[in-house]
Design a protein around this motif. Structure first.
Motif, PDB file in Angstrom:
ATOM      1  N   ALA A   1       0.832  -1.209   0.000  1.00  0.00           N
ATOM      2  CA  ALA A   1       0.000   0.000   0.000  1.00  0.00           C
ATOM      3  C   ALA A   1       0.867   1.260   0.000  1.00  0.00           C
ATOM      4  O   ALA A   1       0.503   2.263  -0.628  1.00  0.00           O
ATOM      5  CB  ALA A   1      -0.928  -0.011   1.210  1.00  0.00           C
ATOM      6  N   ARG A   2       1.996   1.213   0.674  1.00  0.00           N
ATOM      7  CA  ARG A   2       2.886   2.380   0.676  1.00  0.00           C
ATOM      8  C   ARG A   2       3.361   2.706  -0.732  1.00  0.00           C
ATOM      9  O   ARG A   2       3.475   3.873  -1.116  1.00  0.00           O
ATOM     10  CB  ARG A   2       4.090   2.141   1.589  1.00  0.00           C
ATOM     11  CG  ARG A   2       3.757   2.120   3.063  1.00  0.00           C
ATOM     12  CD  ARG A   2       4.971   2.455   3.915  1.00  0.00           C
ATOM     13  NE  ARG A   2       6.096   1.568   3.691  1.00  0.00           N
ATOM     14  CZ  ARG A   2       6.345   0.475   4.409  1.00  0.00           C
ATOM     15  NH1 ARG A   2       5.508   0.125   5.383  1.00  0.00           N
ATOM     16  NH2 ARG A   2       7.397  -0.266   4.172  1.00  0.00           N
ATOM     17  N   HIS A   3       3.644   1.680  -1.530  1.00  0.00           N
ATOM     18  CA  HIS A   3       4.115   1.918  -2.896  1.00  0.00           C
ATOM     19  C   HIS A   3       3.003   2.484  -3.783  1.00  0.00           C
ATOM     20  O   HIS A   3       3.275   3.292  -4.674  1.00  0.00           O
ATOM     21  CB  HIS A   3       4.675   0.627  -3.481  1.00  0.00           C
ATOM     22  CG  HIS A   3       6.008   0.244  -2.939  1.00  0.00           C
ATOM     23  ND1 HIS A   3       7.180   0.836  -3.352  1.00  0.00           N
ATOM     24  CD2 HIS A   3       6.356  -0.668  -1.993  1.00  0.00           C
ATOM     25  CE1 HIS A   3       8.206   0.311  -2.707  1.00  0.00           C
ATOM     26  NE2 HIS A   3       7.726  -0.612  -1.869  1.00  0.00           N
TER      27      HIS A   3
ATOM     28  N   ILE B   1       3.667   2.950  -7.984  1.00  0.00           N
ATOM     29  CA  ILE B   1       2.916   2.134  -8.936  1.00  0.00           C
ATOM     30  C   ILE B   1       1.451   2.563  -8.881  1.00  0.00           C
ATOM     31  O   ILE B   1       0.946   2.922  -7.812  1.00  0.00           O
ATOM     32  CB  ILE B   1       3.034   0.623  -8.645  1.00  0.00           C
ATOM     33  CG1 ILE B   1       2.673   0.312  -7.189  1.00  0.00           C
ATOM     34  CG2 ILE B   1       4.432   0.115  -8.986  1.00  0.00           C
ATOM     35  CD1 ILE B   1       2.633  -1.171  -6.864  1.00  0.00           C
ATOM     36  N   PRO B   2       0.749   2.518 -10.011  1.00  0.00           N
ATOM     37  CA  PRO B   2      -0.665   2.896  -9.981  1.00  0.00           C
ATOM     38  C   PRO B   2      -1.548   1.871  -9.264  1.00  0.00           C
ATOM     39  O   PRO B   2      -2.523   2.234  -8.614  1.00  0.00           O
ATOM     40  CB  PRO B   2      -1.038   2.988 -11.468  1.00  0.00           C
ATOM     41  CG  PRO B   2       0.258   3.122 -12.197  1.00  0.00           C
ATOM     42  CD  PRO B   2       1.240   2.338 -11.389  1.00  0.00           C
ATOM     43  N   GLY B   3      -1.227   0.597  -9.417  1.00  0.00           N
ATOM     44  CA  GLY B   3      -2.028  -0.449  -8.794  1.00  0.00           C
ATOM     45  C   GLY B   3      -1.262  -1.756  -8.756  1.00  0.00           C
ATOM     46  O   GLY B   3      -0.203  -1.890  -9.376  1.00  0.00           O
TER      47      GLY B   3
ATOM     48  N   GLN C   1      -3.079 -22.575   0.075  1.00  0.00           N
ATOM     49  CA  GLN C   1      -3.962 -21.557   0.643  1.00  0.00           C
ATOM     50  C   GLN C   1      -3.523 -20.197   0.116  1.00  0.00           C
ATOM     51  O   GLN C   1      -2.393 -19.756   0.357  1.00  0.00           O
ATOM     52  CB  GLN C   1      -3.904 -21.574   2.170  1.00  0.00           C
ATOM     53  CG  GLN C   1      -4.915 -20.635   2.815  1.00  0.00           C
ATOM     54  CD  GLN C   1      -4.976 -20.805   4.321  1.00  0.00           C
ATOM     55  OE1 GLN C   1      -4.088 -21.394   4.929  1.00  0.00           O
ATOM     56  NE2 GLN C   1      -6.037 -20.290   4.936  1.00  0.00           N
ATOM     57  N   ALA C   2      -4.416 -19.529  -0.621  1.00  0.00           N
ATOM     58  CA  ALA C   2      -4.067 -18.290  -1.309  1.00  0.00           C
ATOM     59  C   ALA C   2      -4.406 -17.074  -0.462  1.00  0.00           C
ATOM     60  O   ALA C   2      -5.432 -17.037   0.231  1.00  0.00           O
ATOM     61  CB  ALA C   2      -4.783 -18.208  -2.646  1.00  0.00           C
ATOM     62  N   HIS C   3      -3.539 -16.068  -0.545  1.00  0.00           N
ATOM     63  CA  HIS C   3      -3.732 -14.776   0.110  1.00  0.00           C
ATOM     64  C   HIS C   3      -3.492 -13.707  -0.953  1.00  0.00           C
ATOM     65  O   HIS C   3      -2.396 -13.618  -1.504  1.00  0.00           O
ATOM     66  CB  HIS C   3      -2.754 -14.599   1.268  1.00  0.00           C
ATOM     67  CG  HIS C   3      -2.785 -15.728   2.253  1.00  0.00           C
ATOM     68  ND1 HIS C   3      -3.637 -15.756   3.334  1.00  0.00           N
ATOM     69  CD2 HIS C   3      -2.074 -16.885   2.305  1.00  0.00           C
ATOM     70  CE1 HIS C   3      -3.453 -16.880   4.016  1.00  0.00           C
ATOM     71  NE2 HIS C   3      -2.503 -17.574   3.413  1.00  0.00           N
ATOM     72  N   GLN C   4      -4.485 -12.898  -1.225  1.00  0.00           N
ATOM     73  CA  GLN C   4      -4.411 -11.959  -2.327  1.00  0.00           C
ATOM     74  C   GLN C   4      -4.570 -10.530  -1.829  1.00  0.00           C
ATOM     75  O   GLN C   4      -5.400 -10.254  -0.962  1.00  0.00           O
ATOM     76  CB  GLN C   4      -5.484 -12.272  -3.369  1.00  0.00           C
ATOM     77  CG  GLN C   4      -5.336 -11.510  -4.672  1.00  0.00           C
ATOM     78  CD  GLN C   4      -6.085 -12.198  -5.804  1.00  0.00           C
ATOM     79  OE1 GLN C   4      -5.486 -12.734  -6.717  1.00  0.00           O
ATOM     80  NE2 GLN C   4      -7.401 -12.172  -5.744  1.00  0.00           N
ATOM     81  N   THR C   5      -3.791  -9.619  -2.405  1.00  0.00           N
ATOM     82  CA  THR C   5      -3.878  -8.195  -2.120  1.00  0.00           C
ATOM     83  C   THR C   5      -4.137  -7.462  -3.425  1.00  0.00           C
ATOM     84  O   THR C   5      -3.414  -7.668  -4.402  1.00  0.00           O
ATOM     85  CB  THR C   5      -2.565  -7.680  -1.492  1.00  0.00           C
ATOM     86  OG1 THR C   5      -2.324  -8.374  -0.263  1.00  0.00           O
ATOM     87  CG2 THR C   5      -2.639  -6.189  -1.225  1.00  0.00           C
ATOM     88  N   VAL C   6      -5.170  -6.636  -3.448  1.00  0.00           N
ATOM     89  CA  VAL C   6      -5.524  -5.851  -4.637  1.00  0.00           C
ATOM     90  C   VAL C   6      -5.622  -4.398  -4.218  1.00  0.00           C
ATOM     91  O   VAL C   6      -6.424  -4.051  -3.342  1.00  0.00           O
ATOM     92  CB  VAL C   6      -6.855  -6.329  -5.244  1.00  0.00           C
ATOM     93  CG1 VAL C   6      -7.178  -5.528  -6.503  1.00  0.00           C
ATOM     94  CG2 VAL C   6      -6.807  -7.822  -5.545  1.00  0.00           C
ATOM     95  N   LEU C   7      -4.814  -3.545  -4.842  1.00  0.00           N
ATOM     96  CA  LEU C   7      -4.749  -2.142  -4.451  1.00  0.00           C
ATOM     97  C   LEU C   7      -4.640  -1.245  -5.676  1.00  0.00           C
ATOM     98  O   LEU C   7      -4.073  -1.629  -6.695  1.00  0.00           O
ATOM     99  CB  LEU C   7      -3.521  -1.891  -3.558  1.00  0.00           C
ATOM    100  CG  LEU C   7      -3.442  -2.643  -2.219  1.00  0.00           C
ATOM    101  CD1 LEU C   7      -2.026  -2.547  -1.664  1.00  0.00           C
ATOM    102  CD2 LEU C   7      -4.450  -2.059  -1.235  1.00  0.00           C
ATOM    103  N   GLY C   8      -5.185  -0.046  -5.560  1.00  0.00           N
ATOM    104  CA  GLY C   8      -4.922   0.992  -6.538  1.00  0.00           C
ATOM    105  C   GLY C   8      -5.842   1.001  -7.735  1.00  0.00           C
ATOM    106  O   GLY C   8      -6.947   0.438  -7.719  1.00  0.00           O
TER     107      GLY C   8
ATOM    108  N   TYR D   1       9.357  -4.521  -6.035  1.00  0.00           N
ATOM    109  CA  TYR D   1       9.567  -5.954  -6.273  1.00  0.00           C
ATOM    110  C   TYR D   1      10.311  -6.598  -5.108  1.00  0.00           C
ATOM    111  O   TYR D   1       9.873  -7.620  -4.571  1.00  0.00           O
ATOM    112  CB  TYR D   1      10.328  -6.149  -7.583  1.00  0.00           C
ATOM    113  CG  TYR D   1      10.716  -7.584  -7.862  1.00  0.00           C
ATOM    114  CD1 TYR D   1       9.778  -8.606  -7.771  1.00  0.00           C
ATOM    115  CD2 TYR D   1      12.014  -7.925  -8.208  1.00  0.00           C
ATOM    116  CE1 TYR D   1      10.123  -9.929  -8.018  1.00  0.00           C
ATOM    117  CE2 TYR D   1      12.371  -9.244  -8.460  1.00  0.00           C
ATOM    118  CZ  TYR D   1      11.429 -10.231  -8.362  1.00  0.00           C
ATOM    119  OH  TYR D   1      11.775 -11.534  -8.598  1.00  0.00           O
ATOM    120  N   SER D   2      11.420  -6.018  -4.709  1.00  0.00           N
ATOM    121  CA  SER D   2      12.167  -6.597  -3.583  1.00  0.00           C
ATOM    122  C   SER D   2      11.360  -6.504  -2.296  1.00  0.00           C
ATOM    123  O   SER D   2      11.379  -7.433  -1.461  1.00  0.00           O
ATOM    124  CB  SER D   2      13.523  -5.913  -3.416  1.00  0.00           C
ATOM    125  OG  SER D   2      13.369  -4.521  -3.216  1.00  0.00           O
ATOM    126  N   ASP D   3      10.607  -5.411  -2.112  1.00  0.00           N
ATOM    127  CA  ASP D   3       9.782  -5.276  -0.914  1.00  0.00           C
ATOM    128  C   ASP D   3       8.642  -6.307  -0.911  1.00  0.00           C
ATOM    129  O   ASP D   3       8.274  -6.840   0.141  1.00  0.00           O
ATOM    130  CB  ASP D   3       9.192  -3.872  -0.826  1.00  0.00           C
ATOM    131  CG  ASP D   3      10.241  -2.820  -0.454  1.00  0.00           C
ATOM    132  OD1 ASP D   3      11.388  -3.205  -0.166  1.00  0.00           O
ATOM    133  OD2 ASP D   3       9.889  -1.627  -0.465  1.00  0.00           O
TER     134      ASP D   3
END
Length: 384
Positions: free
Chosen positions: A14-16, A22-24, A34-41, A373-375
């Motif tokens: 979220a900081r990025h 990045i736009p999103g 077991q999947a964990h997904q993050t969607v932002l932007g 990417y590294s983060d």
């Protein structure tokens, strides 16, 4: 995975987005199924957004080639000249800075293996354009380094004809060069099967794995889900590289095995999960082990790599990288996968039973990748 640390992973991403790096982003971690997904932007379809995955195409096309090896349609150490006569009798520059006519005959023919492990003798020269005479010839033939341009590339036959006019940079099998081998591999697959590459991939990879949104273009009924792709000017200003109605909105003349695909997080997870499981319905376990093993000799790695020190902790299998030494918390020896220069990554860590997928629409400015990417990887692994 630890829920508190997963929240930290999301906060890092979220900081990025909040800072404008990045736009999103769609980030997917799959640990033990077991999947964990993050969607932002700013994304047109959330988790179902379609991204241009550029060089993440390479493992997919290589997997398709491995299905032909399994069927003995292709053999790793057979010369490719019968199917690709344009490359049957290559000549090789005496030195990287030689004039184009200062060449010698290749010491050996190009084989299927040389395409699979990217040692056939041609690829990206990591030097400023114009440093060597051959760079101009490579650019004029349409193989200039840079992001894919699907609507600016001739068809496969013309591309191979042009490539055959350029001397190789090294003798086949003697040095690793990035990228071009997988465009050639895609054409080899087409000629070996008598089918277009998109049909081969659909029959052998996409349909068996349920990858409904992966292909070389986005059809009209899905175009609203395609993210705008961005790049940066030399001054750092963000500009549109490709809009949804741009180069991936119609079928290309040349289906690039090196970087032409679009995909979603769910689709690419299906592909990487099949590799993690030993091949699933598309490949045998020995084939996956071959793809994801070190396929380079010390001599082939010498003086190579995309960035300084690339081969210190990484090697190359068939169409993807393989971590060989740990120098960061996310570098588990045996982890395999690859990145896409238009802002994406897909990796499998068998030791941790972890798949990591990062999809952004912001092009990288260096092969080493941006901080996001590294983060992304660091924060993913701290959650284990």
């Amino acid at each position: 995975m630890d829920q508190v640390r997963l929240a930290r992973h999301r906060d890092v991403l979220a900081r990025h987005v909040d800072s404008g790096d990045i736009p999103g982003v769609v980030a997917l971690l799959d640990h033990g199924g077991q999947a964990h997904q993050t969607v932002l932007g700013d994304l047109p379809a959330g988790a179902d957004t379609i991204f241009r995955i550029s060089s993440m195409t390479k493992p997919v096309v290589t997997a398709a080639a491995m299905t032909l090896v399994e069927e003995c349609v292709l053999r790793l150490d057979d010369p490719i000249g019968d199917l690709l006569p344009e490359l049957a009798t290559p000549r090789v520059l005496k030195a990287i800075d030689s004039p184009l006519d200062d060449t010698v005959p290749a010491r050996r023919p190009i084989t299927v293996r040389h395409l699979m492990n990217s040692t056939f003798g041609q690829g990206v020269i990591m030097a400023m354009p114009g440093t060597y005479p051959v760079q101009t010839a490579i650019a004029e033939a349409g193989f200039e380094p840079g992001p894919p341009q699907p609507q600016s590339t001739p068809d496969a036959d013309e591309a191979m004809r042009l490539l055959g006019t350029i001397p190789l940079l090294s003798h086949p099998g003697e040095k690793w060069w990035y990228n071009t081998a997988y465009d050639v591999l895609g054409v080899l697959i087409e000629r070996a099967t008598g089918q277009p590459l998109d049909v081969v991939l659909d029959e052998r990879i996409f349909a068996p794995l349920g990858m409904r949104d992966t292909g070389f273009h986005v059809p009209a009924d899905k175009i609203a889900r395609l993210a705008t792709a961005y790049s940066n000017t030399d001054s750092g200003e963000r500009v549109v590289y490709d809009p949804p109605e741009g180069q991936w909105s119609t079928p290309p003349a040349f289906r690039s095995g090196a970087g032409g695909l679009v995909s979603t997080a769910a689709d690419y997870l299906a592909f990487l999960s099949a590799l993690r499981a030993g091949g699933g319905p598309v490949l045998s376990r020995p084939s996956v082990l071959t793809m994801t093993s070190d396929q380079l000799t010390a001599a082939q790695k010498a003086g190579g790599g995309l960035v300084d020190g690339f081969f210190d902790t990484t090697t190359w299998g068939f169409g993807l990288s393989v971590v060989t030494a740990r120098d960061d918390i996310h570098k588990t020896p045996g982890r395999f996968g690859w990145e896409g220069g238009l802002g994406t990554s897909g990796q499998v860590d068998p030791a941790e039973d972890l798949v990591t997928i990062l999809l952004t629409q912001q092009a990288w400015t260096s092969p080493a990748g941006p901080k996001v990417y590294s983060d992304f990887l660091t924060s993913a692994y701290q959650a284990l």
